[in-house]
Every structure is written in C-alpha cells, then in structure tokens.
Enzyme design. Structure first.
Site, short mmCIF file in Angstrom:
data_model
loop_
_atom_site.label_atom_id
_atom_site.label_comp_id
_atom_site.label_asym_id
_atom_site.label_seq_id
_atom_site.Cartn_x
_atom_site.Cartn_y
_atom_site.Cartn_z
N LEU A 109 0.77 -1.28 -0.13
CA LEU A 109 0.01 -0.12 -0.01
C LEU A 109 0.68 1.31 0.15
O LEU A 109 1.85 1.22 0.61
CB LEU A 109 -0.83 -0.08 1.25
CG LEU A 109 -1.70 -1.18 1.51
CD1 LEU A 109 -2.10 -1.25 3.05
CD2 LEU A 109 -2.86 -1.26 0.65
N HIS A 122 -8.39 7.22 -2.41
CA HIS A 122 -9.04 5.82 -2.14
C HIS A 122 -7.86 4.59 -2.24
O HIS A 122 -6.83 4.36 -3.00
CB HIS A 122 -9.58 5.53 -3.56
CG HIS A 122 -10.79 4.44 -3.53
ND1 HIS A 122 -12.10 4.63 -3.88
CD2 HIS A 122 -10.71 3.22 -2.97
CE1 HIS A 122 -12.76 3.64 -3.72
NE2 HIS A 122 -11.89 2.60 -3.14
N LEU A 123 -7.85 4.15 -0.86
CA LEU A 123 -7.07 2.96 -0.51
C LEU A 123 -6.92 1.79 -1.50
O LEU A 123 -7.99 1.38 -1.83
CB LEU A 123 -7.35 2.58 0.91
CG LEU A 123 -6.35 1.40 1.13
CD1 LEU A 123 -6.07 1.43 3.01
CD2 LEU A 123 -7.13 0.02 1.11
N HIS A 124 -5.74 1.32 -2.02
CA HIS A 124 -5.73 0.30 -2.90
C HIS A 124 -4.51 -0.26 -2.60
O HIS A 124 -3.37 0.24 -2.42
CB HIS A 124 -5.91 0.84 -4.35
CG HIS A 124 -4.95 1.68 -4.67
ND1 HIS A 124 -5.20 3.02 -4.35
CD2 HIS A 124 -3.89 1.86 -5.70
CE1 HIS A 124 -4.46 3.85 -4.81
NE2 HIS A 124 -3.45 3.08 -5.73
N GLN A 125 -4.62 -1.79 -2.69
CA GLN A 125 -3.30 -2.62 -2.44
C GLN A 125 -2.74 -3.31 -3.65
O GLN A 125 -3.50 -3.86 -4.32
CB GLN A 125 -3.53 -3.69 -1.38
CG GLN A 125 -2.36 -4.54 -1.03
CD GLN A 125 -2.56 -5.39 0.11
OE1 GLN A 125 -1.91 -4.69 1.19
NE2 GLN A 125 -3.05 -6.32 0.18
#
Length: 167
Positions: A109, A122-125
C-alpha cells in the site's frame, strides 16, 4: 518518430481510464465497479472489495485490491473491509501463481501522496508479480517497460482462474 520529433506508443487499454475520468468527475476507483467487468478490467468482486488490473502495470498481472467504499486510510477500514481486502489479496497471489508462475511478488500500500500514492484518496493494495530479470535491458537502458499481453487478455486469464469471479 513523427514530424514533431515525438515518439508515440499506442496504448488502447488507457481508453478505459479516459472513459472513467470523463464518466465520473470524482474518484476513478469509485467509478470502476459501475462499468462492465471486461471494460473496466475488474478481475473479481467481493461483498465490500474488488480486484482490478492496474492500468499502469509494472508487470503483466499487476492488479489492485481495494474496498468499494471511498476511504483513504488503512486504519479507517471496517473489520469486514480489512478481512476481505486481505483474503482477496491472498486469492490474487494464488490466481497469479497458477496463471503466470512468477518467481516472487511485491504486495503493498502507498498511504498518502508523499508515499507515492497517485490515487491517495482511495486506498488500494498493489499485487505485482515479479520474475528474475524482469528489469531487462530495454527497461534499464531505454526507460521503457514492455508488456507481452493486452490488459483485456490478462484480465480474462485471471478472471477465468479466480474461483467465483465474473466472466
């Protein structure tokens, strides 16, 4: 080389990003689930999270797992979102291993712009398959990354191999 001295690279897969940006003036990651999976490159959908190919992949199969909900910080995820984010990341590893047999992975992340997050709101892995020698001559010397497959074809391979994923 064209008359203006600029080298051009044809990247039709970027049209999905352009369309998303035009369709939704807000967050493109929030807009993706509203489009057909094949068009938006969604590989799999869960209850509170989904997996989608990265439009700017470091390597073939580079995908992102993210919550549907617009949330920036890992600490702000619900327990359900945290659990599904991790279980989908684990399934991404299994699926990519089965399809592409990479030597290793980078998983991670980027929380915030200073950490390298281009879509930091917008959190994204990221799940990036790696192969020994994948930073080859053309990448190191030419500053160009080559991808051997169209994103739509990569998406179809991964979606077909992902248990329960949309086709």
């Amino acid at each position: 080389m064209s008359d203006d001295g600029l080298e051009r690279i044809w990247t039709p897969h970027r049209m999905a990003y352009v369309r998303t940006a035009v369709d939704d003036e807000g967050c493109p990651l929030c807009a993706i689930p509203g489009h057909p999976d094949g068009e938006s490159l969604v590989v799999a959908r869960g209850e509170v999270a989904y997996a989608v190919l990265n439009l700017h992949p470091y390597n073939p199969g580079h995908l992102m797992v993210l919550p549907y909900r617009h949330v920036a910080d890992l600490a702000d995820l619900t327990p359900e979102e945290s659990g599904e984010l991790m279980s989908m990341t684990q399934q991404a590893l299994r699926t990519i291993r089965a399809v592409s047999r990479p030597d290793s992975f980078n998983v991670g992340l980027n929380l915030g712009r200073a950490a390298g997050g281009s879509l930091a709101d917008h959190l994204h892995q990221h799940v990036v398959p790696r192969w020994t020698g994948d930073a080859n001559f053309i990448t190191v010397v030419g500053g160009t990354k080559t991808l051997p497959q169209l994103l739509e074809d990569t998406r179809a391979l991964l979606a077909d191999a992902w248990p329960g994923a949309p086709r």
